[in-house]
Structures are given as C-alpha cells and as structure tokens.
Design an enzyme around this catalytic site. Structure first.
Site, short mmCIF file in Angstrom:
data_model
loop_
_atom_site.label_atom_id
_atom_site.label_comp_id
_atom_site.label_asym_id
_atom_site.label_seq_id
_atom_site.Cartn_x
_atom_site.Cartn_y
_atom_site.Cartn_z
N ASP A 9 0.86 -1.19 0.00
CA ASP A 9 0.00 0.00 0.00
C ASP A 9 0.89 1.24 0.00
OD1 ASP A 9 -2.36 1.43 0.07
OD2 ASP A 9 -2.70 1.16 2.22
N GLU A 48 2.43 4.76 -4.29
CA GLU A 48 2.37 5.61 -5.49
C GLU A 48 3.72 6.30 -5.81
OE1 GLU A 48 -1.25 4.33 -4.27
OE2 GLU A 48 -0.01 5.63 -3.03
N ASP A 92 -8.92 3.49 -2.20
CA ASP A 92 -9.78 3.94 -1.09
C ASP A 92 -11.11 4.49 -1.61
OD1 ASP A 92 -7.72 3.18 0.52
OD2 ASP A 92 -6.99 5.21 0.90
#
Length: 784
Positions: free
Chosen positions: A403, A406, A477
């Site tokens: 997670d 990015e 999300d």
C-alpha cells in the site's frame, strides 16, 4: 519536431528513418503489432512493462512512394510521412488510424476563472501542450476502452485522463483525472475495425479521448521517448491477447486467494483477529484470508511486529492457519528513519534509498513519521527487498499487501528532482513515479516465490502496465456510496481489458459508513470479482457480514457460499487466462462487439464467457432491465430459458442478484467448505445447461508451480444438443489426482433416459433438473 523524411534503411524487421531534425524507427514485432519509436531521451527502448519482447520472424515489404514510405505486413499497411506522421490500414486498404495533420484546436472556454475559483469551484484550465504528442483523427464512430481503473463510464470517449499515480482519499468522481494506477493502453472500437495503442512511457502522460475537440484524440507525455505500439486484430479479443503478449499475462494464483478475504484498518490486537476468525466459523460463513493493516507493526516499522498486540505472532498465525485462515500483512514502502532499526540501517549502509539531487537520502513523512524510500528502480534494492519478505514468511504470513506505493507521503509529494539509480542510468522522480509501485510489487513477488516455493500472493494499490505479472490489485480507497458501487463495474472491466485480470474493490466501501442494503448489494458484485475482499477504514462502523442484522448476514452467507461453489470455474478461468490473456471479468463487448447494444453497458458484465451478471446498483431498487446478447440464456435462480438479443425485466428482491447462464455451458461446482483445502474433493458437480458447447476443467495441487511441468489433470467436455444431448468426456492430461466421480446436474426436467458408455443410469428428478453420478473417466453421456 521531425521535418521532412530524407532517408530510410531496412534491417530485418526494423525500418530506420532519417528526418531533417530527428530520427525514428518503425519496428514490426509481428504482422499485427507495430512499434513507433523515436529516441528523444534514450537511444534504446527502456521498458518497465515489456520484459520479454518476442519478435516474430516475418516478411515485410518496404516501398518508397511519392509522398510517403509504405511498410506492409501480411495484415497491416503502415504509411510514414514527413514529420513522422504515421497512418495504419488493414491489408485491404481500410483506414484504421490516421495522424491529424492540423494543429490541436481546443474548444472555447468562456467566463472568468478567478471569479469561479473565489467561490470554491474547481475550474478546468486551458489544455496544455506536451513535449511528446501524438494526435489522431476521429472518424466519428469511435468508442474507447481500457486506460486501467479510471473513473467514469466503460466507454471513455469524451473523457480526459492523466497517468500519474495518485493517492487521493477524497470521494472519487468522474472529474478525477488520476488515481492509483497508470496503464497507458486503450482499445479503439469502430463499426468496421478495432485496434489498440500502448504508449510505453512512464513519465506523466495525458490521454484526451475527444474531450478537447470531438474531431481528434491524443496522447502525450512530459518527457521520455516517443514509443508506442499499434496493436491490430480482427476483434477486441485479438487486441487484448496481443497486448498481453507484450506486457505479460496474469499467472495462475493459489486457489485460496480466490476465496473470501476479510480486512479492516485494523484488526488488532491478536484477540480481535481471533474473534473475527471465530465468528466466521461459528456463523457458517466461508473465509480463507484475514488482512492485517498497519497496526500490527511496531511503531509502523515495516517487517516488524508489535509485541504488545501480537506477543507470539508465529504461534497465533500457526493456529489460525490450522483453522484455515491465511494472514496477509500490509507492507508500505516508507521505512522509518530510526537508528538501530535494522531495515533502515542496512538500507542506509548500502545506498538502497532514494536521494535528493545532492546525494543525501531523501526524507518525507508517512505513517512511521520521518521515513525514507527504497529505490526500487535499482536491481540491488529490489533483491534486498525480496530478501526481507523472508521475515514475514517465517512469521507465518501467506501474502503481502503493498500500500501507499504511489508513493504516497504526508509532507507533500516527492519532489521531481528526487534521484533514482534506474539500473545505472540515473534519473529523477518524474520517470520513476508511475512505476514505483510496479517495481515494489515485482520485488515482493520474487521474494515470496523464492522463500515459499509457492505462487506468490501480492496485492498492490499502485501499478503500471505489466503489473499483472506480479500482483493482484484493488481500486484503492473507495467510499461506502452507492455511486462507488455503480462505478466499480466499469472500473474493474476497464482494468480487466487493460491486462489486469486479478482485480477487485473494497466490498462495502472503505470510507464513510456502509449500510445493510449497500453491503448486501455489494457482496453480490464481490462474489463475481476476481479479488473478493471486504475492507473498511479506521473509525467507520463495523462492516463484517454479521455487523448489521440477520437478513444482511444471510445474504452475505448466501453469496460467499456461492463464491466457494464457483471456485473451480474461477480457477479454470485464471488457468486459461495465463495462456490466453483473457480476464475473468469481461465487458459484454469482449464477446459480442458486433452488437451495438453492448458497447455502452456499464451495469452488467460477463464472468468468463458462460455467466452474465446484472447486479442491482441503486438504493431501494428491486427490479431492473437486463440486456441478454444473442443466443439462449437460462435464469440461474428460476431456470427459465430466455431468448437473447433483447431486454428482459427481472425482479430482484434484496437477496437476489440477477444471474444468467449461457446455453451450452458446463459449470463446475465444489461442495460446501469453510475454506480451500478443508476437505479432499473426490466428487465434482457439473452444472449443465443444455446446448452446444465445450468446457475444459483443470486440476492441480492449487498452490505450487508443478503444473508448469505437466503435473495436472485436464478434463475436456464436448456437448452437442439435438434430439438427444450427447456429452463426450475426455481426459487430455492425467498427471495429478483427479476426481473419483462427477455428479451431473442437468438443467432440464423432461428427461426419460440417461446412459454413460451405453450403461443405463438411474437419476433423480428435481424441480427443474435431473441428477445422476458417473465415474470420472473417459466416456460418453447420452441424455434422452
């Protein structure tokens, strides 16, 4: 930028082009795939998506025409003009794709920007020009699909997106230009043609699919090379197969990963994890996996455990595994900057972290506080990260959830000038940002494979084209909104036809508070998404199947059990997809593209080729229209036979998700089980829907790579339906323990006689079907 074409030369499958101001290359990868390249930054290809470029030895004809250079394969004609304008044609002369010769002409925007912004409106700015731009003419009947997980509808015509992996927790709506993944690939479908384009550029890139002006579409990037692949074919399936030949196919996962996953931010301490596991078993709800979010760690330090919350994690995970629960733990890239923390110290010592432009290790804030970021663009760093997976595997962890990759950070995004080694080529964050999560997933995958010997389970939020080789994904999300349930389907379908077959959403929604009705409808969608995970955020209401009322619990149980019943079918789809590149979840146009009715369907999908799912996606709705494509379809719940090519009205109370089975389908079903591997399955049920069709069923050990060495059994069924139904069973490969018997559930009540290998069989009648048992061996079933 390029000027006049002044010279060319041909070397095997490559045509080298000399323009007045630059150089270009047209490379024939195979007769249907053409690469257009100009070394604007690097002299050679430098792809993070394409790791094995298979160039076919094929003949090409190159001829210098009066105003252009013609390159011809057995299937395509490529015409190259001055300024490196390139047009593509079918071999019969039909135009497929044409570069625009004029300048871009953005539509006029009226009004005063500052006044609107003063009131808080987000105002679209004028469209920018980019260092690299390819502008294509629009013919008027285009429809665009792909581009990964972007918001909006299935057909992307009229939309604009940016490829820049972005952690944006605000509610995702159609105006979002970027989300977590950058997959610069799209399919252009017209009435008489189809093709795909893969723009292999990891810098920030831009895709305008006719939003700026309906007369053209374009793609471009801030930097890098001009490097795109034109992908031809006769149908959408051809395009997808050829694209995944370039970027890779989703490998067969372990079967347990296709079961139900329960997650939350966070299940902690250990007693809470055990409570969740206990509830699943006591409430008779199948579940294979529990995910642990960041609170299992010691002060959010990756590859550690909080000993207050998990005093003996090895013992706990061992006991959970004995009850069928696999544990998946989150691992973020941010490494806490802390003296005497081994991961930090080792990474610092070996220069494994990204630096600023002065060579100083770059620091930003994430969950642990001040953190540093591994340089996954470097092979040595990836090897080190892969080695660290052993820490988690030795604790008893079965999979890793990547997670915040990015990469996300709290004190603003990483600056453009953060430095990365880039396999010795040296570059900055602008080039690595979009592949950071992709490379982290690759390292994680390789570490798990090395130290477990099993097919790795990796789940990632950030991705690039080709990530399907290493990881499953989820759409990030989302929110517990009905709009996000509706949007989930086109997002997942476009991910699927962008090569990423193993994908899903947070069932029930991550943020906000789910309702009982929303969870009931969302679990019906989740049942038919490759990754089936209920996940919710911190300080939201409980969202487990039992968290609402008995009706919600019953509906969750019903569809989770249906999922486990369909596991052999899903596993077969994943197995065949490893070879074909076709996804599990499919837009109807993948198989019915000549039917214009399916081009804009956002609320139905195919699960494989045999099952059509038309879920309810609106609050309070209990009836809907369903479009059934050509052929005969059978209502899964009522067994009513319906003619396709038309719309039908289906009543769907809260516990019913409209499901239809294509006539001629053979759907393998497992018996009830709490988790994969709970029981040895000696008898497989074959749910048969009369018609002409075929099916292949694959059996192996469900976890290792031995199947790649031939250790599997493959059953093949061929069904012909006329005055009598004849089903031929063949065993094509028989190198793994298969089944002892098949239970046949034949969905037609008016059966008078059943034979297997000329032996008459007894059968029992149900309301709409008959059932009988045959040995799992080669032979012929005749049903009269």
């Amino acid at each position: 930028m390029f000027g006049k074409l002044v010279n060319h030369r041909v070397e095997k499958n490559k045509v080298y082009l000399d323009f007045e101001n630059n150089k270009g290359i047209v490379e024939v990868i195979n007769p249907l795939v053409i690469n257009i390249f100009s070394p604007l930054k690097y002299q050679q290809h430098y792809s993070r998506a394409i790791e094995e470029l298979n160039i076919e030895n094929c003949s090409i004809a190159v001829e210098n025409k009066t105003s252009y250079l013609e390159i011809k394969t057995n299937h395509l004609v490529v015409k190259v003009y001055d300024d490196f304008k390139v047009d593509f044609y079918k071999i019969d002369g039909t135009i497929l794709c044409e570069d625009l010769r004029e300048e871009r002409r953005p539509f006029l925007r009226r009004g005063t920007v500052s006044v609107a912004e003063d009131e808080g409106h987000n105002v679209e700015k004028d469209f920018d020009r980019h260092k690299i731009e390819v502008v294509k003419k629009m013919f008027g009947d285009e429809k665009f699909y792909g581009l990964g997980e972007k918001t909006g509808h299935l057909n992307k015509r009229g939309s604009y997106y940016e490829m820049w992996n972005t952690d944006d927790p605000s509610p995702h709506v159609e105006s979002h230009k970027s989300l977590y993944k950058s997959i610069p690939f799209f399919i252009n479908l017209r009435e008489d043609s189809v093709f795909g384009i893969f723009f292999d550029n990891t810098f920030k890139s831009y895709f305008d699919m006719g939003k700026e002006n309906s007369e053209y579409y374009y793609f471009g990037a801030d930097d890098g090379n001009l490097d795109y692949y034109f992908i031809g074919g006769e149908c959408v399936k051809d395009i997808l197969v050829n694209y995944t030949e370039l970027t890779g196919k989703t490998p067969l996962p372990q079967m347990w990963t296709l079961g139900f996953h329960q997650s939350r931010w966070s299940y902690s301490p250990e007693s809470r994890v055990r409570e969740i596991a206990k509830n699943f078993r006591e409430k008779d709800i199948p579940c294979d996996t529990i995910h642990l979010d960041i609170d299992y760690m010691d002060d959010f330090k990756v590859f550690t455990w909080d000993k207050n919350r998990f005093p003996d994690e090895k013992k706990a995970l061992k006991e959970l595994k004995e009850d069928g629960f696999k544990i998946v733990t989150i691992i973020d890239p941010g490494v806490k900057k802390e003296k005497n923390y081994p991961i930090y110290e080792e990474g610092l010592k070996n220069n494994y972290f990204a630096t600023d432009k002065d060579g100083v290790t770059y620091v930003n804030k994430v969950w642990p506080g001040n953190s540093v970021f591994p340089d996954f663009s470097d092979a040595d760093t990836r090897s080190w990260w892969a080695e660290n997976q052993r820490i988690m595997l030795e604790s008893g962890v079965s999979g890793i959830w990547n997670d915040m990759n990015e990469p996300a950070s709290f004190n603003g995004p990483l600056p453009d000038d953060v430095q990365f080694k880039n396999e010795g080529r040296g570059t900055d964050h602008r080039e690595i940002h979009n592949v950071y999560g992709h490379l982290m997933s690759k390292a994680t995958f390789e570490g798990i494979r090395k130290y477990s010997g099993k097919r790795p389970f990796v789940i990632t939020r950030a991705a690039y084209a080709g990530t399907q080789k290493y990881s499953t994904v989820w759409t990030g999300d989302n929110q517990s909104f009905w709009e996000h349930l509706r949007m989930a389907i086109p997002m997942l379908l476009n991910l699927s036809i962008s090569g990423i077959s193993f994908c899903g959403t947070d069932v029930g929604g991550f943020s906000f508070d789910c309702t009982s009705e929303l969870l009931s409808r969302w679990v019906q969608v989740g049942c038919f998404t490759p990754l089936f995970r209920n996940h919710s955020g911190s300080y939201t209401r409980d969202q487990e199947p039992w968290a609402f009322d008995e009706q919600t619990l019953d509906i969750n149980r019903k569809y989770i059990k249906l999922r486990y019943k369909l596991l052999p079918y899903i596993y077969d789809l994943m197995w065949s997809g490893e070879n074909s590149g076709l996804p599990v979840m499919r837009p109807l146009l993948l198989h019915y593209e000549k039917d214009k009715e399916v081009h804009e369907i956002n609320d139905e999908f195919l699960f494989g080729e045999n099952i059509l799912v038309a879920p309810i996606l609106e609050q309070g709705k209990t009836v809907r229209t369903v479009y059934l494509p050509e052929g005969k379809w059978i209502d899964y719940w009522t067994k009513e036979v319906l003619e396709g090519g038309t719309y039908v009205i289906k009543k769907a109370p809260l516990d019913i998700c409209p499901i239809y089975i294509k006539a001629g389908s053979i759907i393998p079903n497992f018996p009830e089980q709490n988790y994969v591997g709970e029981k040895e399955i000696d008898q497989l049920t074959l749910d048969i829907y009369p018609g002409d069709g075929s099916y292949a069923h694959f059996v192996d050990d469900k976890e290792s790579y031995n199947y790649r060495n031939g250790e599997y059994t493959l059953y093949e069924f061929m069904m012909n339906d006329g005055k009598e139904t004849v089903i031929n069973l063949n065993i094509k490969q028989n190198e793994f323990k298969g089944y002892e018997t098949f239970k046949i559930a034949y969905n037609e009540a008016s059966v008078k006689e059943v034979y297997f290998n000329n032996n008459k069989l007894e059968f029992t009648k149900q309301d709409c079907s008959v059932e009988f048992v045959i040995p799992a061996e080669k032979g012929t079933i005749i049903i009269r």
